[in-house]
Write an enzyme that holds these catalytic residues in place. Structure first.
Site, PDB file in Angstrom:
ATOM      1  N   ASP A 199       0.833  -1.199   0.000  1.00  0.00           N
ATOM      2  CA  ASP A 199       0.000   0.000   0.000  1.00  0.00           C
ATOM      3  C   ASP A 199       0.873   1.257   0.000  1.00  0.00           C
ATOM      4  OD1 ASP A 199      -1.318  -2.259   1.128  1.00  0.00           O
ATOM      5  OD2 ASP A 199      -2.810  -1.009   2.107  1.00  0.00           O
TER       6      ASP A 199
ATOM      7  N   GLU B  19      -6.145 -10.984  -4.751  1.00  0.00           N
ATOM      8  CA  GLU B  19      -5.908 -12.115  -3.851  1.00  0.00           C
ATOM      9  C   GLU B  19      -6.966 -13.208  -4.005  1.00  0.00           C
ATOM     10  OE1 GLU B  19      -5.481 -10.393   0.021  1.00  0.00           O
ATOM     11  OE2 GLU B  19      -3.569  -9.472  -0.506  1.00  0.00           O
TER      12      GLU B  19
ATOM     13  N   LYS C 212     -10.773  -9.764  -6.651  1.00  0.00           N
ATOM     14  CA  LYS C 212     -10.965  -9.057  -5.387  1.00  0.00           C
ATOM     15  C   LYS C 212     -10.777  -7.551  -5.553  1.00  0.00           C
ATOM     16  CE  LYS C 212      -9.205  -8.765  -0.638  1.00  0.00           C
ATOM     17  NZ  LYS C 212      -8.074  -9.051   0.251  1.00  0.00           N
TER      18      LYS C 212
END
Ligand code: BGC
Length: 779
Positions: free
Chosen positions: A361, A487, A591
């Site tokens: 991130d 994921e 996802k």
């Protein structure tokens, strides 16, 4: 009081009314931090509370990582951020009755997080159960300019008649907080994590020092006070192992106030002794008292004036979005401003979510914003990665690879992910670090950083790819068995995102070694090695489905069965909590943006037609079970001309925490999504791209907005980009002229503003989302 909730205001987050149910959430949104210290927005009186938390960046406890079945290379220990000594507590007794908003009534109550003053203010009128009325004003800050310091100014005023007040200002360690784990081994490690070492108090000052049992980190917290009260007050201070308390008992006549300024200082270290840390916090307290509350406030505002002058994003036409965007910028600044060679965690220092770990991130979502607004903070975050290079190289050896394998999640640089298919296998984190390094170098020209850290980061990350991948018989370079950002597909071959980011990593490492041959030699890079990198990059496999005319997120992805979206009820999202991974892995369900993220970050590797077709294809499969998705989808929706959709996604990213869209804001803010809000404005509607360090724009705003403008710093020059429906105007605010491009046409931005027309958007094909997963369209 009926009117509860956030009020829309351009420079503040204001909450009006008392809503105890909302405390968990507002403690996160009202958290203050400077990247080093973080304090959740709890009430001074300590209770009622949701989840109190004070955090020091990098201060964690080690705990066992439980596995049902162990395997080679599994990390044995996890790390969890510790709720350290709480200095925010100021308890109050009003004529013997503890001030507690669960009792009596609060005819007026308001809290304001002010993005320009960098403070959290509170005004509460409280009537005690026996009818005594007081007004409390408080204002607190975590200083951007004095990194070790926080301060609270607190005033109590009787509202009818003279009143007897007792105020207790605490430092409280090992505060009892709700247990956040079902595993008794983990709970044991985190129960009372601080072992007392030292406690002392004199005058208005107290210091408590502790250490953690397993990670062996030491910390000290100190408080000192300035007190103003009418005559006839009594004051005392005492300490226990886990508590220091200053008590002030005073009669306050009507029309007068009890005023207390509480200064807090924190220090921690893995190496320094308790006396050294005590000295450090006492020194910081002395400095803070000498500076004084008013000057701390003034410096905080000056710091933020500079930030807003270089980083503000202005939106005309959507007041809620304007507020949300500034809220986002403010919190990302708080997360990264003074981290100084520590990680920027996924929640910043706003809550215990994700155990306080940092992920990709940071480099992929947070550092773009910091690189172009507060470049020194971006550099410091990359320095943290660099400082963990030895651990990453050891991890590579353990995994039988060359170069460096950075952890999927960590506080101190060691891998803490207990789930390897979506942890260790997510090797792309190395390429993400490399891309952030290249971006920072191109945007700043920081040669010192390049020599000290940049080249080494690029080289060690590149080395991983040539060992992890291989050339097949046809000469293609393949990277098999890895997990990309999505994921819901794991351990797949040739994830396009990973391969394209690795390709860039390999090119950039080779180019850096060419620029710095001496350094390359020191790192053991010879011509043969950089030729191998270039060759791998050139022959990188990028899977494409010719029949469908779209890229495959990874090999064979488009041949998998589609997920049964119609048969998935809304309450079954996020899917990972309701369906087995094996089923998610073998179906087409995404996802979070993965190929779509590749099209943004490596947009130079796709044609316009491919972008349109890929966007439509993956849009129909992406469920956004991660908050890292909406901002990326916003960027690409804008690029392919889906402006309404881009707008909806921007709002989703911006309002993730304010509207608690993932129902977990109590654990801390979603810093990547907040940073992604900037990305959606600047890279989405601004169309900003920085491929190979060349800055280009392709602005286009949706009809709802009259105007969107933003500021950026490129190689020390500050620019302002102002976008309207038909035109965009570029201004050089300071610094040397810069080379830019507008919708593909290069120009030099010098003293005079440059205004260019905005071409019509490309013709778009309608897109759809999985059943029930379209973004909310606001009124
Ligand atoms: C996402 C990851 C992200 C992590 C921390 C997960 O849900 O899938 O991409 O790094 O959250 O934000």
């Amino acid at each position: 009081m009926d009117d509860k909730g956030y009020e829309i205001s351009p420079w503040q987050l204001k909450w009006r009314g008392l809503d105890l149910e909302a405390l968990h959430a507002t403690e996160s949104t009202f958290a203050l931090s400077n990247g080093h210290i973080g304090i959740r927005g709890t009430f001074e009186e300590g209770e009622p509370r949701g989840l109190p938390g004070t955090y020091l960046n990098g201060f964690y406890e080690q705990r066992p990582l439980p596995y049902a079945e162990a395997g080679y290379g599994y990390p044995e220990d996890g790390q969890t951020v510790v709720n350290v000594t709480d200095g925010s507590i100021i308890r109050l007794l009003v004529e013997d009755e503890p001030m507690d908003m669960r009792y009596g009534s609060a005819p007026a109550h308001e809290r304001v997080l002010d993005f320009r003053s960098g403070t959290l203010r509170r005004t509460t009128e409280w009537t005690s159960p026996t009818g005594r009325r007081v007004r409390i004003h408080s204002e607190r800050l975590v200083s951007f300019t004095s990194r070790a310091v926080a301060a609270i100014h607190y005033e109590v005023e009787p509202l009818d008649g003279d009143i007897e007040l007792v105020l207790q200002s605490d430092l409280l360690a090992n505060e009892q907080i709700p247990t956040r784990t079902d595993d008794p081994r983990v709970a044991a490690a985190l129960d009372r994590p601080l072992v007392p070492d030292f406690a002392a108090a004199h005058d208005y000052r107290a210091v408590l020092a502790h250490h953690t049992r397993a990670s062996g980190l030491r910390m000290a917290a100190g408080m000192d006070h300035e007190i103003e009260y009418p005559a006839n007050g009594r004051c005392s201070i005492e300490t226990e192992e886990d508590l220091a308390r200053l008590t002030v008992a005073v009669d306050v006549p009507q029309g007068e106030r009890l005023k207390v300024t509480k200064y807090l200082a924190y220090g921690w270290s893995a190496r320094r002794s308790t006396p050294a840390l005590r000295g450090q916090v006492e020194g910081a307290l002395a400095g803070a008292l000498e500076t004084g509350w008013e000057t701390l406030l003034k410096r905080q505002r000056e710091y933020l004036d500079i930030f807003w002058a270089t980083a503000d994003v202005e939106i005309d036409g959507d007041a809620e979005l304007q507020q949300a965007v500034r809220f986002a910028l403010f919190h990302v600044l708080q997360a990264g401003a003074r981290g100084e060679s520590r990680a920027i965690p996924a929640k910043g220092l706003t809550g215990p979510g994700y155990d306080g770990h940092a992920f990709w991130d940071t480099e992929t979502f947070v550092l773009p914003l910091l690189t172009y607004t507060v470049p020194d903070s971006a550099r410091d975050a990359l320095r943290w990665r660099h400082s963990t290079l030895d651990k990453a190289k050891n991890r590579a050896v353990q995994l039988g690879q060359a170069g460096a394998v950075f952890p999927w999640r960590s506080i101190n640089g060691e891998e803490c992910s207990g789930y390897w298919p979506a942890g260790t296998a997510a090797f792309h984190v190395g390429a993400d670090v490399a891309a952030a390094t290249s971006r920072y170098l191109a945007a700043t020209g920081d040669e010192e950083f390049e020599a000290e850290c940049g080249v080494e980061l690029l080289v060690e990350t590149a080395r991983l790819w040539t060992s992890l991948g291989h050339h097949n018989a046809q000469g293609e370079f393949r990277i098999d068995g890895v997990t990309g950002p999505d994921e819901y597909t794991a351990v797949a071959d040739n994830n396009v995102f990973t391969n394209l980011m690795a390709q860039k990593n390999l090119h950039d490492a080779a180019a850096a070694c060419e620029r710095r041959p001496g350094l390359a030699r020191e790192l053991g890079v010879d011509d043969e090695e950089s030729a191998l990198w270039r060759d791998a990059a050139e022959h990188m496999r990028i899977p494409f489905d010719d029949a469908l005319g779209v890229h495959q997120q990874s090999d064979a992805f488009t041949h998998h069965a589609e997920w049964d979206f119609e048969g998935t009820p809304p309450e079954h999202y996020p899917l990972l909590l309701n369906y087995p991974y094996f089923d998610l892995y073998r179906k087409q369900v995404v996802k979070q943006a993965d190929l779509v993220l590749a099209m943004y970050l490596r947009g130079d590797a796709f044609t316009d037609e491919q972008k349109i077709a890929n966007f439509a294809y993956y849009e129909a499969l992406t469920v956004r079970d991660s908050s890292l998705s909406a901002c990326v989808q916003s960027v690409m929706a804008a690029e392919v001309g889906q402006l309404q959709l881009a707008y909806d996604y921007l709002a989703e990213a911006a309002l993730t925490d304010l509207h608690d869209l993932h129902s977990n804001v109590e654990n801390g803010l979603h810093i990547a999504s907040l940073a992604g809000t900037w990305m959606a404005c600047v890279a989405g509607f601004g169309g900003m791209r920085d491929h190979d360090g060349d800055i280009s724009f392709a602005p286009r705003i949706p009809p709802q907005l009259v105007n969107l403008s933003f500021r950026m710093t490129v190689r020390g020059s500050q620019i302002h980009v102002d976008i309207r429906a038909k035109t965009a105007t570029y201004r050089l605010l300071s610094g040397e002229p810069v080379e830019l491009a507008h919708h593909g046409n290069p120009f030099t931005l010098d003293t005079f503003p440059v205004t260019r027309p905005i071409p019509d958007p490309p013709n778009t094909t309608p897109v759809r989302q999985p059943y029930g997963r379209a973004p909310v369209r606001r009124g």
